[in-house]
Scaffold this active site. Sequence first.
Site, PDB file in Angstrom:
ATOM      1  N   HIS A  98      -5.654  -1.183   4.425  1.00 41.00           N
ATOM      2  CA  HIS A  98      -5.321   0.255   4.379  1.00 41.00           C
ATOM      3  C   HIS A  98      -6.434   0.997   5.132  1.00 41.00           C
ATOM      4  O   HIS A  98      -7.482   1.303   4.563  1.00 41.00           O
ATOM      5  CB  HIS A  98      -5.236   0.693   2.915  1.00 41.00           C
ATOM      6  CG  HIS A  98      -4.777   2.110   2.719  1.00 41.00           C
ATOM      7  ND1 HIS A  98      -3.907   2.464   1.716  1.00 41.00           N
ATOM      8  CD2 HIS A  98      -5.053   3.251   3.378  1.00 41.00           C
ATOM      9  CE1 HIS A  98      -3.671   3.775   1.772  1.00 41.00           C
ATOM     10  NE2 HIS A  98      -4.377   4.282   2.767  1.00 41.00           N
TER      11      HIS A  98
ATOM     12  N   THR B 221       0.866  -1.172   0.000  1.00 44.09           N
ATOM     13  CA  THR B 221       0.000   0.000   0.000  1.00 44.09           C
ATOM     14  C   THR B 221       0.907   1.228   0.000  1.00 44.09           C
ATOM     15  O   THR B 221       1.892   1.298   0.714  1.00 44.09           O
ATOM     16  CB  THR B 221      -1.047  -0.045   1.136  1.00 44.09           C
ATOM     17  OG1 THR B 221      -1.968   0.997   0.954  1.00 44.09           O
ATOM     18  CG2 THR B 221      -0.437   0.011   2.517  1.00 44.09           C
TER      19      THR B 221
ATOM     20  N   CYS C 207      -3.199   7.481   7.350  1.00 41.50           N
ATOM     21  CA  CYS C 207      -3.754   6.136   7.257  1.00 41.50           C
ATOM     22  C   CYS C 207      -2.765   5.114   7.823  1.00 41.50           C
ATOM     23  O   CYS C 207      -1.598   5.408   8.014  1.00 41.50           O
ATOM     24  CB  CYS C 207      -4.055   5.771   5.801  1.00 41.50           C
ATOM     25  SG  CYS C 207      -5.433   6.677   5.089  1.00 41.50           S
TER      26      CYS C 207
END
Lengths: 202, 158
Positions: free
Chosen positions: B46, B23, B29
């Site tokens: 994620h 990711t 995040c």
Amino acid sequence: MSKFENLTNEELDILREMGNIGVGNASTALATMLGRPINITVPEVYLLKFSNLDKVIKPDEIVVGTVVGLSTMDNDNSGFLYMIFPQDSPNKLAELLIGDSSDESMVESTIMEISNILASHFCDGIANMLDTVLIPTPPSYAKDYSVAVIDALLAQIADKTDNLIIFETDLVDQDNTVNIFLMLIPTEKFFEYIMQLLEMVK
Amino acid sequence: MIHEHLIGIGEFRVVKGLAVLKTIGLGSCIGLALYDPYNKVGGLAHVMLPSSKNGTVKSAKYADHAVEMMLSAMKRLGSKERNIVAKLAGGAQIFKHMNMNLLKIGDRNVDAIKNILESQGIKIVSEDVGGDVGRSVYFYTDSGKMLVKYSNGVELWI
């Protein structure tokens, strides 16, 4: 937000026109500031899921980015304007404006000032068209992965929706040395407000 | 050839055997990996938000849903919950100047995930969270190793 998936070509055209007016206003201000012509591309309107954001911006590209929040008179969050200055653009802008790009903090100040001007003129442009008032916050500055810069902001709208609408325009000066991407990311509520106006136009 | 899978914002993927789950561009995040070393089952999510609200559609963008969805997918692939451990990276605060009220979403994400994992009895074996630099994460599902690449070029294995 069922509207999202089934916009007609006509509605998309009006949205593009809205982006055009905002960016047109912003580019005029930038051209005046830099003393050189600035060309703008026809805005693209993207409707996409959060998880497909990498289709619009290269997630692993490291950019200088600034973000302003947009709000209406009654302090409603209307979304964000994300300004991306890829590659050499920040240094080129500093050279054009203050004749020097050796001091990183001066480059940063230059980008902040340019963002301020772009954002306020962009807001004036679209607010006029929409017959409302849009007030930008002062810009926040970051140099990082293009997605990392905005994920905290996207998180603020992610609770309400999975859909993103992005207006993207490219500002380029005559020698092709300066590129700026503008992205308008409206909240669901602001987007619906825009769509209501579209209904009235039809 | 090793299969690579890109996990988009709010998505997750669980794999048995060897794959690289990646990711890219995590700011606030979190890249949350769950791993069962005995059955070689691993997953990566994620995560964007600390918690779901009542009635929201199930999505890995919420920390609580992400853990729940990954656990059940891993169990379907033969994992036992008592074997599963976790690694996480992300939760930075990218902006130097906090002109906007961003509510420290990165910190809240980290706290939420730690609470959820603790209540499930899942141990965090390593983590790399906080700071002000963006990260990309590569999770190797056979070994449970996680490569964290910072936007400033620094790399570390956790």
